[in-house]
Design a protein around this motif. Structure first.
Motif, PDB file in Angstrom:
ATOM      1  N   MET A  91       0.845  -1.187   0.000  1.00  0.00           N
ATOM      2  CA  MET A  91       0.000   0.000   0.000  1.00  0.00           C
ATOM      3  C   MET A  91       0.882   1.241   0.000  1.00  0.00           C
ATOM      4  SD  MET A  91      -3.086   0.953   2.629  1.00  0.00           S
ATOM      5  CE  MET A  91      -4.206   2.320   2.293  1.00  0.00           C
ATOM      6  N   THR A  92       0.530   2.211  -0.812  1.00  0.00           N
ATOM      7  CA  THR A  92       1.298   3.455  -0.836  1.00  0.00           C
ATOM      8  C   THR A  92       1.083   4.225   0.468  1.00  0.00           C
ATOM      9  OG1 THR A  92      -0.550   4.543  -1.956  1.00  0.00           O
ATOM     10  CG2 THR A  92       1.236   3.704  -3.343  1.00  0.00           C
ATOM     11  N   ASN A  93       2.092   4.998   0.857  1.00  0.00           N
ATOM     12  CA  ASN A  93       1.930   5.874   2.022  1.00  0.00           C
ATOM     13  C   ASN A  93       2.027   7.345   1.629  1.00  0.00           C
ATOM     14  OD1 ASN A  93       4.676   6.207   1.643  1.00  0.00           O
ATOM     15  ND2 ASN A  93       5.284   5.025   3.453  1.00  0.00           N
ATOM     16  N   THR A  94       1.910   7.612   0.335  1.00  0.00           N
ATOM     17  CA  THR A  94       1.855   8.986  -0.155  1.00  0.00           C
ATOM     18  C   THR A  94       0.422   9.505  -0.062  1.00  0.00           C
ATOM     19  OG1 THR A  94       1.439   8.168  -2.391  1.00  0.00           O
ATOM     20  CG2 THR A  94       3.738   8.600  -1.799  1.00  0.00           C
TER      21      THR A  94
ATOM     22  N   VAL B 156      -1.261  -3.014  -5.823  1.00  0.00           N
ATOM     23  CA  VAL B 156      -1.006  -1.885  -4.928  1.00  0.00           C
ATOM     24  C   VAL B 156      -2.331  -1.274  -4.486  1.00  0.00           C
ATOM     25  CG1 VAL B 156       0.032   0.398  -4.691  1.00  0.00           C
ATOM     26  CG2 VAL B 156       1.219  -1.374  -5.997  1.00  0.00           C
ATOM     27  N   ARG B 157      -2.426  -1.031  -3.183  1.00  0.00           N
ATOM     28  CA  ARG B 157      -3.630  -0.416  -2.615  1.00  0.00           C
ATOM     29  C   ARG B 157      -3.383   1.062  -2.352  1.00  0.00           C
ATOM     30  NH1 ARG B 157      -5.917  -1.376   3.072  1.00  0.00           N
ATOM     31  NH2 ARG B 157      -4.146  -2.776   3.274  1.00  0.00           N
ATOM     32  N   LEU B 158      -4.399   1.877  -2.627  1.00  0.00           N
ATOM     33  CA  LEU B 158      -4.331   3.324  -2.427  1.00  0.00           C
ATOM     34  C   LEU B 158      -5.331   3.757  -1.368  1.00  0.00           C
ATOM     35  CD1 LEU B 158      -4.519   4.417  -6.197  1.00  0.00           C
ATOM     36  CD2 LEU B 158      -2.435   3.999  -4.880  1.00  0.00           C
ATOM     37  N   ALA B 159      -4.927   4.614  -0.470  1.00  0.00           N
ATOM     38  CA  ALA B 159      -5.866   5.199   0.487  1.00  0.00           C
ATOM     39  C   ALA B 159      -6.723   6.233  -0.235  1.00  0.00           C
ATOM     40  CB  ALA B 159      -5.114   5.845   1.640  1.00  0.00           C
TER      41      ALA B 159
ATOM     42  N   LEU C 235      -4.639  -1.690  -9.264  1.00  0.00           N
ATOM     43  CA  LEU C 235      -4.791  -0.796  -8.119  1.00  0.00           C
ATOM     44  C   LEU C 235      -6.097  -1.070  -7.390  1.00  0.00           C
ATOM     45  CD1 LEU C 235      -3.680   2.606  -9.729  1.00  0.00           C
ATOM     46  CD2 LEU C 235      -2.264   0.940  -8.493  1.00  0.00           C
ATOM     47  N   ILE C 236      -6.022  -1.043  -6.064  1.00  0.00           N
ATOM     48  CA  ILE C 236      -7.196  -1.229  -5.202  1.00  0.00           C
ATOM     49  C   ILE C 236      -7.429   0.042  -4.402  1.00  0.00           C
ATOM     50  CG2 ILE C 236      -8.118  -2.505  -3.222  1.00  0.00           C
ATOM     51  CD1 ILE C 236      -6.628  -4.945  -4.213  1.00  0.00           C
ATOM     52  N   ALA C 237      -8.674   0.477  -4.348  1.00  0.00           N
ATOM     53  CA  ALA C 237      -9.038   1.662  -3.570  1.00  0.00           C
ATOM     54  C   ALA C 237      -9.473   1.242  -2.173  1.00  0.00           C
ATOM     55  CB  ALA C 237     -10.163   2.419  -4.258  1.00  0.00           C
ATOM     56  N   ASP C 238      -8.848   1.835  -1.173  1.00  0.00           N
ATOM     57  CA  ASP C 238      -9.169   1.555   0.224  1.00  0.00           C
ATOM     58  C   ASP C 238     -10.157   2.620   0.709  1.00  0.00           C
ATOM     59  OD1 ASP C 238      -7.873  -0.019   2.785  1.00  0.00           O
ATOM     60  OD2 ASP C 238      -8.604   1.972   3.305  1.00  0.00           O
ATOM     61  N   ILE C 239     -11.391   2.200   0.958  1.00  0.00           N
ATOM     62  CA  ILE C 239     -12.475   3.147   1.229  1.00  0.00           C
ATOM     63  C   ILE C 239     -13.197   2.769   2.518  1.00  0.00           C
ATOM     64  CG2 ILE C 239     -14.725   3.971   0.394  1.00  0.00           C
ATOM     65  CD1 ILE C 239     -13.493   3.528  -2.469  1.00  0.00           C
ATOM     66  N   HIS C 240     -13.490   3.799   3.307  1.00  0.00           N
ATOM     67  CA  HIS C 240     -14.257   3.604   4.538  1.00  0.00           C
ATOM     68  C   HIS C 240     -15.446   4.572   4.549  1.00  0.00           C
ATOM     69  CE1 HIS C 240     -11.209   1.014   6.489  1.00  0.00           C
ATOM     70  NE2 HIS C 240     -10.353   1.753   5.802  1.00  0.00           N
ATOM     71  N   PHE C 241     -16.624   4.020   4.749  1.00  0.00           N
ATOM     72  CA  PHE C 241     -17.843   4.768   5.071  1.00  0.00           C
ATOM     73  C   PHE C 241     -18.522   5.492   3.897  1.00  0.00           C
ATOM     74  CE2 PHE C 241     -15.057   5.019   8.926  1.00  0.00           C
ATOM     75  CZ  PHE C 241     -15.683   3.996   9.620  1.00  0.00           C
ATOM     76  N   ASP C 242     -17.786   6.198   3.048  1.00  0.00           N
ATOM     77  CA  ASP C 242     -18.406   7.071   2.049  1.00  0.00           C
ATOM     78  C   ASP C 242     -18.558   6.345   0.711  1.00  0.00           C
ATOM     79  OD1 ASP C 242     -19.258   9.083   0.366  1.00  0.00           O
ATOM     80  OD2 ASP C 242     -17.892  10.593   1.186  1.00  0.00           O
ATOM     81  N   TYR C 243     -19.775   5.979   0.379  1.00  0.00           N
ATOM     82  CA  TYR C 243     -20.035   5.225  -0.853  1.00  0.00           C
ATOM     83  C   TYR C 243     -19.701   6.035  -2.102  1.00  0.00           C
ATOM     84  CZ  TYR C 243     -24.268   7.860  -2.081  1.00  0.00           C
ATOM     85  OH  TYR C 243     -25.148   8.835  -2.458  1.00  0.00           O
ATOM     86  N   ARG C 244     -19.762   7.372  -2.004  1.00  0.00           N
ATOM     87  CA  ARG C 244     -19.486   8.224  -3.164  1.00  0.00           C
ATOM     88  C   ARG C 244     -18.034   8.099  -3.610  1.00  0.00           C
ATOM     89  NH1 ARG C 244     -21.656  13.580  -0.389  1.00  0.00           N
ATOM     90  NH2 ARG C 244     -20.380  12.571   1.223  1.00  0.00           N
ATOM     91  N   LEU C 245     -17.145   7.848  -2.667  1.00  0.00           N
ATOM     92  CA  LEU C 245     -15.740   7.659  -3.026  1.00  0.00           C
ATOM     93  C   LEU C 245     -15.572   6.377  -3.833  1.00  0.00           C
ATOM     94  CD1 LEU C 245     -14.024   8.635   0.365  1.00  0.00           C
ATOM     95  CD2 LEU C 245     -14.429  10.083  -1.642  1.00  0.00           C
TER      96      LEU C 245
END
Length: 355
Positions: free
Chosen positions: A27-30, A53-56, A77-87
């Protein structure tokens, strides 16, 4: 090594499941919306042997950077998402290859349905990630107030049920704790319960020194039981180190060819050469070698070639001199100060010959 049967999902161009090779993830830390820095780190991870690679994605600025990043890299690439479905919807619109998202945390059912419908349309898998430290309080109370393996699996099954009820089955699961026995038990229980592919890791493992040990023990134990389809070594530090360690874990179990393997014996009273220095010199020079080759640095000329006969090439030290050997056969004697140079001359020959 026999792997437990899991179904196959597709993350970009990468098959995930028991019929596919085990993938290394990091996972990137940028800051994801810093496209230049994020792309640079993804490229470094890929060069080190990272497959996914996972992205915050903490906000819309990060989500809106996904398509620009995708244009400049080749790994999924994988998107790491919490709570907000719009993201999640924004990332799906911009070509993300996978989501890390717990549907039970999204909120309204209609929002979950929107994400799942779009993911189905684009055939984008969703990873359900359960962490021991963030289990629901009601669930914890049911299991005695502690994040037990059973509690972790039950949490995952609740999220899985939401997706299955919407006819969505492109699912991957992780069940991570910072406690190794808890993690191992949770994955074993889930492996016996569902056939979805499993993403292994020890969360919050620590710095490179302590984290490497915990991750190697936990991930290695599960892999040796045939459990696991992707892995991530979580370390407090440069994510490139995560990739290197993950590949070494796979290599040690014979699950991946990954660069050279250094074989070196512990020192003892019979050693009459500076073996520690020699081993470090060889290790340092091997960093530029990509070929999966076994190189031995042994301290005893009597037993060294025999003990390291499975090595492709090696050196063994004596009193001020050593021997150079190949596949257990002695090639010649070499002064101690010339041992490393002679080793790499022969190593270059071996690489050119393709053997």
């Amino acid at each position: 090594m026999d792997r437990k049967k899991t179904r196959t999902i597709q993350i970009g161009n990468r098959g995930i499941g028991s019929d596919a090779p085990i993938s290394v993830q990091s996972m990137t830390n940028t800051k994801t919306d810093n496209v230049e820095a994020t792309v640079k780190q993804i490229q470094a991870l890929a060069a080190a042997g990272c497959d996914i690679v996972r992205l915050a994605i903490p906000d819309m600025a990060a989500a809106q950077a996904v398509d620009r990043i995708k244009q400049l890299v080749t790994v999924p690439l994988i998107a790491d998402i919490h709570f907000d479905y719009r993201l999640a919807l924004s990332c799906l619109e911009r070509g993300i290859d996978g989501l890390r998202l717990n549907p039970g945390n999204i909120g309204q059912e209609e929002h979950v349905k929107k994400v799942v419908k779009e993911a189905q349309k684009k055939r984008i898998p969703i990873r359900i990630g359960v962490n021991a430290g963030s289990l629901d309080k009601t669930l914890l109370a049911k299991h005695g107030g502690h994040p037990t393996p059973a509690a972790m699996v039950e949490s995952a099954l609740q999220h899985i049920a939401i997706l299955e009820n919407l006819d969505f089955y492109d699912i991957k699961i992780s069940l991570k704790a910072n406690d190794v026995p808890t993690t191992i038990a949770a994955y074993r229980l889930m492996s016996d319960t569902k056939d979805y592919p499993l993403h292994l890791g020890i969360t919050e493992a620590g710095t490179v020194n302590s984290g490497v040990i915990k991750s190697a023990v936990g991930i290695g134990a599960l892999l040796s039981q045939g459990i696991g389809d992707t892995i991530r070594v979580s370390l407090t530090g440069d994510p490139v180190e995560e990739v290197k360690v993950a590949n070494e874990i796979l290599k040690s179990l014979g699950l991946r060819e990954y660069g050279p393997t250094l074989i070196s014996c512990p020192t003892c009273g019979r050693c009459n050469i500076d073996l520690i220095s020699l081993a470090h010199q060889v290790e340092d020079r091997l960093k530029g070698v990509k070929k999966p080759i076994k190189v031995a640095v042994m301290g005893c000329v009597v037993n060294g070639p025999g003990e390291a006969k499975e090595a492709d090439i090696g050196i063994a030290g004596g009193m001020g001199q050593g021997i150079l050997f190949r596949k257990g056969e002695i090639l010649r004697k070499v002064p101690e100060e010339e041992l490393v140079a002679a080793l790499f001359v022969e190593l270059d020959k071996l690489i050119v010959e393709g053997r």
